[in-house]
Design a protein around this motif. Structure first.
Motif, PDB file in Angstrom:
ATOM      1  N   ALA A   1     -12.558  12.003  23.092  1.00 57.81           N
ATOM      2  CA  ALA A   1     -11.474  12.013  22.101  1.00 57.81           C
ATOM      3  C   ALA A   1     -10.671  13.307  22.161  1.00 57.81           C
ATOM      4  CB  ALA A   1     -12.065  11.812  20.700  1.00 57.81           C
TER       5      ALA A   1
ATOM      6  N   ARG B   1     -16.995  12.401  21.350  1.00 57.65           N
ATOM      7  CA  ARG B   1     -16.116  13.492  20.908  1.00 57.65           C
ATOM      8  C   ARG B   1     -15.442  14.184  22.086  1.00 57.65           C
ATOM      9  NH1 ARG B   1     -17.082  19.151  18.138  1.00 57.65           N
ATOM     10  NH2 ARG B   1     -15.108  19.309  17.007  1.00 57.65           N
TER      11      ARG B   1
ATOM     12  N   LEU C   1     -17.752  10.073  16.141  1.00 60.35           N
ATOM     13  CA  LEU C   1     -17.514  11.416  16.648  1.00 60.35           C
ATOM     14  C   LEU C   1     -18.741  12.308  16.544  1.00 60.35           C
ATOM     15  CD1 LEU C   1     -13.890  12.131  15.386  1.00 60.35           C
ATOM     16  CD2 LEU C   1     -14.627  11.499  17.692  1.00 60.35           C
TER      17      LEU C   1
ATOM     18  N   THR D   1     -10.397  16.546  15.611  1.00 58.32           N
ATOM     19  CA  THR D   1     -11.451  15.641  16.059  1.00 58.32           C
ATOM     20  C   THR D   1     -12.795  16.179  15.564  1.00 58.32           C
ATOM     21  OG1 THR D   1     -10.116  15.500  18.081  1.00 58.32           O
ATOM     22  CG2 THR D   1     -12.220  14.351  18.099  1.00 58.32           C
TER      23      THR D   1
END
Length: 200
Positions: A16, A13, A7, A197
């Motif tokens: 996600a 990222r 991430l 996240t």
């Protein structure tokens, strides 16, 4: 689905976060292109993240292509905008420059952290740094006019780009230069999808 990549990559990222926005359940495997090179090679010979393994075991790469697939998979269609499509065009404009900022920031990080100092080429670093600031200034100007939805692809891309750049290159970018980008990012980073996240 399986999303592969750390991430701390802005590209991983953004995918996600958007998967969470779309309500798509997925397994996250935080493999590094450096520390897990051999393992990644077996999954994706290009050793590129993000890598998405779909339900039917197809391997997809490139964050924009993955996002396009996910929107089709989820049946998501962007909310209608003006008849001229001006808002859609604005979002594409902002997304493009956010991705340019990501690209240039990543290039600087790789040059400074992976290449021995005596082999770093300062004129090239200066050029890439100028490109990074050009992309960020374009985002700053755009946000002064209007803000995209924070959970749109454009909104996510802007926030992810700044968070990564500020974390990785604090001596390269000044917080005083981009107040609109910073303010937008601070608000976006408080949304549940972002909080779930984390960059680190």
């Amino acid at each position: 689905m399986i999303l592969i990549g750390m991430l701390d990559s802005p590209y991983v990222r953004r995918v996600a976060i958007y998967m969470k926005v779309l309500g798509i359940e997925f397994e996250h495997r935080p493999l590094s292109v450096f520390g897990d090179f051999d393992a990644l090679t077996k999954i994706n010979p290009a050793v590129k993240v993000p890598t998405l393994i779909t339900d039917d075991k197809q391997v997809l790469i490139d964050s924009t292509l993955i996002i396009n697939y996910l929107e089709k998979y989820s049946g998501h269609s962007p909310a209608p905008t003006s008849a001229s499509g001006a808002e859609d065009l604005r979002d594409l404009h902002l997304t493009g420059f956010a991705l340019a900022a990501c690209e240039k920031a990543v290039q600087i990080v790789y040059e400074q952290r992976l290449r021995p100092e005596e082999k770093q080429h300062q004129p090239w670093l200066n050029r890439v740094t100028q490109q990074l600031h050009g992309a960020l200034q374009t985002l700053e100007n755009g946000l002064r006019e209007s803000h995209p939805d924070m959970l749109s692809v454009a909104g996510i891309s802007i926030a992810v780009a700044w968070s990564f750049t500020e974390l990785m290159l604090p001596d390269t970018v000044s917080r005083t230069l981009y107040p609109e980008v910073i303010g937008f990012t601070l608000l976006a980073e408080q949304r549940p999808e972002f909080l779930a996240t984390p960059l680190i």
